[in-house]
Motif scaffolding. Structure first.
Motif, mmCIF file in Angstrom:
data_model
loop_
_atom_site.group_PDB
_atom_site.id
_atom_site.type_symbol
_atom_site.label_atom_id
_atom_site.label_comp_id
_atom_site.label_asym_id
_atom_site.label_seq_id
_atom_site.Cartn_x
_atom_site.Cartn_y
_atom_site.Cartn_z
ATOM 1 N N ASP A 146 0.675 -1.121 0.064
ATOM 2 C CA ASP A 146 -0.061 -0.083 0.095
ATOM 3 C C ASP A 146 1.028 1.333 -0.262
ATOM 4 O O ASP A 146 1.999 1.210 0.312
ATOM 5 C CB ASP A 146 -0.787 -0.012 1.311
ATOM 6 C CG ASP A 146 -0.085 -0.207 2.680
ATOM 7 O OD1 ASP A 146 0.451 0.913 2.970
ATOM 8 O OD2 ASP A 146 -0.367 -1.271 3.061
ATOM 9 N N LEU A 147 0.415 2.486 -0.242
ATOM 10 C CA LEU A 147 0.998 3.559 -0.607
ATOM 11 C C LEU A 147 1.358 4.289 0.848
ATOM 12 O O LEU A 147 1.981 5.062 1.003
ATOM 13 C CB LEU A 147 0.143 4.463 -1.577
ATOM 14 C CG LEU A 147 0.435 4.075 -2.814
ATOM 15 C CD1 LEU A 147 -0.640 4.839 -3.963
ATOM 16 C CD2 LEU A 147 1.770 3.911 -3.448
ATOM 17 N N SER A 148 0.395 3.886 1.761
ATOM 18 C CA SER A 148 0.357 4.662 2.947
ATOM 19 C C SER A 148 1.799 4.573 3.677
ATOM 20 O O SER A 148 1.933 5.151 4.531
ATOM 21 C CB SER A 148 -0.830 4.371 3.781
ATOM 22 O OG SER A 148 -0.817 3.043 3.844
ATOM 23 N N SER A 149 2.282 3.292 3.597
ATOM 24 C CA SER A 149 3.456 2.916 4.185
ATOM 25 C C SER A 149 4.624 3.528 3.564
ATOM 26 O O SER A 149 5.900 3.164 4.237
ATOM 27 C CB SER A 149 3.420 1.385 4.253
ATOM 28 O OG SER A 149 3.669 0.734 3.231
ATOM 29 N N PHE A 150 4.702 4.112 2.444
ATOM 30 C CA PHE A 150 5.866 4.634 1.726
ATOM 31 C C PHE A 150 6.570 5.718 2.636
ATOM 32 O O PHE A 150 7.840 5.392 2.773
ATOM 33 C CB PHE A 150 5.467 5.412 0.499
ATOM 34 C CG PHE A 150 6.556 5.732 -0.158
ATOM 35 C CD1 PHE A 150 7.580 5.015 -0.690
ATOM 36 C CD2 PHE A 150 6.709 7.347 -0.472
ATOM 37 C CE1 PHE A 150 8.772 5.544 -1.417
ATOM 38 C CE2 PHE A 150 7.860 7.870 -1.003
ATOM 39 C CZ PHE A 150 8.787 7.039 -1.629
ATOM 40 N N ARG A 151 6.064 6.652 3.319
ATOM 41 C CA ARG A 151 6.800 7.551 3.866
ATOM 42 C C ARG A 151 7.544 6.762 5.284
ATOM 43 O O ARG A 151 8.851 7.232 5.220
ATOM 44 C CB ARG A 151 5.836 8.491 4.702
ATOM 45 C CG ARG A 151 6.621 9.773 5.296
ATOM 46 C CD ARG A 151 5.507 10.301 6.345
ATOM 47 N NE ARG A 151 4.504 11.137 5.573
ATOM 48 C CZ ARG A 151 4.729 12.515 5.149
ATOM 49 N NH1 ARG A 151 5.650 13.140 5.843
ATOM 50 N NH2 ARG A 151 3.809 13.129 4.686
ATOM 51 N N GLN A 152 6.993 5.955 5.588
ATOM 52 C CA GLN A 152 7.687 5.174 6.876
ATOM 53 C C GLN A 152 8.979 4.515 6.602
ATOM 54 O O GLN A 152 9.988 4.247 6.844
ATOM 55 C CB GLN A 152 6.555 4.541 7.822
ATOM 56 C CG GLN A 152 7.220 3.605 8.876
ATOM 57 C CD GLN A 152 7.696 4.933 9.876
ATOM 58 O OE1 GLN A 152 7.309 6.000 9.956
ATOM 59 N NE2 GLN A 152 8.985 4.556 10.696
ATOM 60 N N ASN A 153 8.459 3.706 5.241
ATOM 61 C CA ASN A 153 9.616 2.758 4.660
ATOM 62 C C ASN A 153 10.928 3.631 4.225
ATOM 63 O O ASN A 153 12.094 3.293 4.348
ATOM 64 C CB ASN A 153 8.967 1.951 3.819
ATOM 65 C CG ASN A 153 7.937 0.716 4.358
ATOM 66 O OD1 ASN A 153 8.120 0.232 5.526
ATOM 67 N ND2 ASN A 153 7.310 0.398 3.652
#
Length: 286
Positions: A146-153
């Motif tokens: 999912d795209l919502s996890s991109f910032r954290q990763n």
């Protein structure tokens, strides 16, 4: 007669008696004269000098005008610095969507901007750590569910320095709309999205069409019909699978024009009917 006269004297006393009674009463004045101790001499009222109290309106207007202009200018600069963009690339399979995405990403990188590419981890045809076109062009990417996890990763600090985000196979991301809106509107990122606008039944695929109202630009690509060579806007599935998500290549899909899509669908539906009939018949024999 004597009795009557006495009665009159009782009811109406003689005038002399009444006047003598009134003469004994004390008369009071109808007003009081204020004593001198109450009265005092007030100084004469002076008219205030309003000329000295008049504000200097011209300097106030000048100050307000200058301040408001500066505030508007600073707000405009802040808004411009945080203003992002969304560009959408759509089309059927084999139309060059991923190739167009990579070219734009490479152009942004050549201009000194920090870039990153995301793809769905469902697509494992060419590995998870890279995005590859049908022509063999390859770039590293982030494979996410999912795209919502991109910032954290990616890392919050690294994300703040990021200028451009590329998203390939966007139809597989359910949170595509929220991510693109937040990245462009709130974070000032340029987001370049590539994906299928329709499935093999020419129905909306995923959330790609949902971000059209957010987009700064929309690029509709076409392939070449494998049956006649005309521009192809549709993807024809050649197999009997019916699920919407079926990740495959030329062995399963081919781009076709409108005429061959319609005729091809008729042939495929007829073939599916024959296959289903054979399955039922073979099952009845066992």
């Amino acid at each position: 007669m004597l009795y009557i006269s006495r009665m009159k004297s009782v009811i109406s006393p003689p005038f002399t008696t009444l006047t003598s009674h009134l003469s004994k009463t004390r008369h009071f004045p109808l007003y009081f004269q204020a004593s001198k101790s109450i009265l005092c001499d007030f100084p004469a009222l002076q008219i205030p000098n309003f000329i000295n109290l008049k504000p200097r309106t011209y300097s106030l207007k000048s100050s307000i005008s200058s301040t408001s202009i500066q505030n508007r200018s600073s707000r405009a600069e802040a808004s411009e610095s945080l203003s992002g963009e969304i560009h959408v690339i759509v089309g059927p399979m084999f139309a060059g969507k991923t190739t167009t995405l990579l070219r734009r990403i490479q152009a942004e990188s050549s201009n000194g901007r920090n870039v990153a590419i995301i793809k769905s981890n469902k697509d494992t045809r060419y590995g998870l750590d890279s995005i590859v076109t049908h022509d063999g062009v390859k770039l590293p990417c982030w494979a996410l569910a999912d795209l919502s996890s991109f910032r954290q990763n990616f890392g919050p600090d690294a994300y703040e320095k990021l200028d451009v985000i590329g998203i390939d196979e966007a139809q597989f991301f359910e949170d595509l709309y929220d991510f693109c809106r937040n990245a462009a509107d709130n974070d000032g990122k340029t987001v370049i999205v590539s994906g299928l606008d329709g499935d093999y039944l020419r129905r909306s695929f995923g959330s790609v069409l949902d971000i059209i109202p957010l987009a700064d630009s929309i690029t509709k690509l076409s392939a070449r019909c494998e049956l006649c060579g005309k521009p192809a806007l549709f993807t024809l599935r050649k197999t009997e699978e019916t699920q919407t998500e079926l990740i495959a290549g030329a062995d399963v899909y081919m781009p076709v024009c409108r005429r061959h899509y319609i005729s091809g669908q008729v042939v495929i539906e007829a073939a599916r009917t024959v296959l289903e009939t054979r399955k039922v018949q073979s099952g009845s024999y066992t």
